[in-house]
Design a protein around this motif. Structure first.
Motif: not given
Length: 420
Positions: A270-278
């Motif tokens: 969850e953390v990574l998906s919110n940090l690695s966005t377009d």
């Protein structure tokens, strides 16, 4: 070719990429960063230094915290209350509430933080109604920019002294409330424009990977909710004391994310998906290009071009108009603070040299430096474009009149309060 011209060309290419909308915003800005390195304008480490920008780090962490807050029952209960008002005449009340919240938050914190806070509330608006998140998100970002530090409280109390630093040598100063007096009419007009004409913006779904999605609610353990509330209050509360905390303010969201993960309130995924966005890639690229425009002679070329527009014997009104319009246009491609620091002293010097009171021109340039309507103009506007899946084409019929109203009303109010 001189590096200044290369930077200007790459800036134009980025704008073209945004207009064509063939690639994601993040990919477009990364191409520009690569071009800065390939052309030798910047070394590789500087061309991609945007990922180390303290504002970007703060924004990315705020989105993680916003995601966690979006899972709480508190926000879900607010969602249900607002949804009960949604539709018909109640839409006007919701819009007015949003305007008041934007104006309040913008006096206490930077525009990016204001937008981050508002995003959590905008998620309650469903796309199948006339008042939907995509029609409110971009105006929220625009209003957050122009409302920032305008009321003489908190950060706004320093607005006059900041301007006075450029004027005192000429024997002129602003009073504590002068910035607010000139700003209030444009701010009210633009807020009214938003409330009346928000339907000019596209009616679409907000990208759930780039904005907190509050439509689906699944209860989380009570202890995780309490941890989330504590982190949220500490992080958001820190922005009210930004002037006292200094750079520590940018570190607190990072600590908040660490706490959420250590306590297993959020999973690593969850953390990574919110940090690695377009959006993160887009902002990183924009920060670098903005620095390139500021640090090369591109800003000097732009300043010389503005002075050439004035002619040999400009009137006081001409000086105010030229510098206000130029500031509003240029701020959409350069760092807002850089535009402010370059054009405000130029406007003051040009006015004094021509024998006029410099306050109208200086204040016009200062206010217009916070009129971004393009994603290249400010981080908060870039956030809105990325999260709202907007294109320049489908937003122009809203943003262009917004910009024209902002410029025209600012010029008139500056000349009215400080006649030349």
């Amino acid at each position: 070719m001189d590096s200044s011209y290369i930077v200007l060309i790459i800036t134009v290419l980025m704008i073209i990429g945004f207009v064509l909308n063939k690639w994601s915003y993040g990919l477009t800005t990364m191409i520009c960063c690569a071009l800065l390195a390939l052309t030798g304008v910047m070394p590789i480490q500087d061309a991609f230094s945007g990922f180390c920008n303290k504002t970007l780090i703060m924004i990315a962490c705020i989105f993680v915290i916003s995601y966690a807050f979006g899972k709480t029952s508190f926000l879900h209960s607010i969602q249900q209350r607002i949804l009960g008002m949604h539709g018909g005449k109640s839409d006007l009340a919701i819009l007015l509430i949003f305007c008041l919240l934007i104006a309040f938050f913008a006096q206490m914190m930077v525009a990016t933080t204001t937008v981050a806070l508002m995003i959590m509330l905008l998620g309650i608006l469903s796309a199948d109604k006339e008042l939907c998140a995509s029609r409110v998100l971009l105006p929220t970002a625009l209003l957050a920019s122009i409302w920032t530090s305008k009321v003489p409280i908190a950060m706004g109390a320093t607005s006059a002294s900041r301007l006075n630093a450029f004027l005192e040598a000429y024997g002129y100063t602003f009073g504590l409330t002068d910035v607010f007096k000139v700003s209030i009419i444009p701010l009210l007009l633009l807020s009214a424009y938003f409330v009346i004409f928000y339907k000019l913006l596209p009616k679409t779904e907000i990208d759930a990977s780039k904005i907190t999605n509050l439509k689906e609610f699944h209860a989380i353990p009570r202890h995780q909710e309490i941890i989330t509330y504590i982190v949220f209050v500490c992080v958001m509360g820190s922005f009210f004391f930004g002037s006292q905390l200094g750079d520590t303010m940018y570190l607190i969201p990072v600590i908040g994310v660490i706490v959420l993960q250590i306590t297993r309130t959020l999973t690593p995924k969850e953390v990574l998906s919110n940090l690695s966005t377009d959006m993160v890639f887009m902002l990183a690229g924009i920060f670098v290009l903005s620095d390139a425009l500021t640090n090369t002679n591109a800003s000097v070329l732009i300043g010389n071009a503005i002075n050439s527009l004035l002619g040999s014997n400009p009137s006081g009104v001409t000086i105010v108009v030229v510098f206000t319009v130029a500031s509003g246009i240029i701020t959409n491609f350069m760092n807002n603070t850089a535009v402010y620091n370059v054009l405000v002293p130029l406007a003051a010097a040009a006015s004094v040299a021509a024998g006029y009171d410099p306050r109208a021109a200086a204040l016009g340039a200062a206010m217009a430096s916070y009129f971004p309507i393009l994603p290249t103009g400010a981080a908060n506007v870039a956030m809105a474009f990325a999260a709202g899946n907007y294109t320049l084409k489908n937003t122009l019929k809203f943003t262009l009149p917004f910009f024209l109203i902002a410029i025209a009303s600012t010029i008139l109010c500056c000349l009215w309060l400080f006649p030349v």
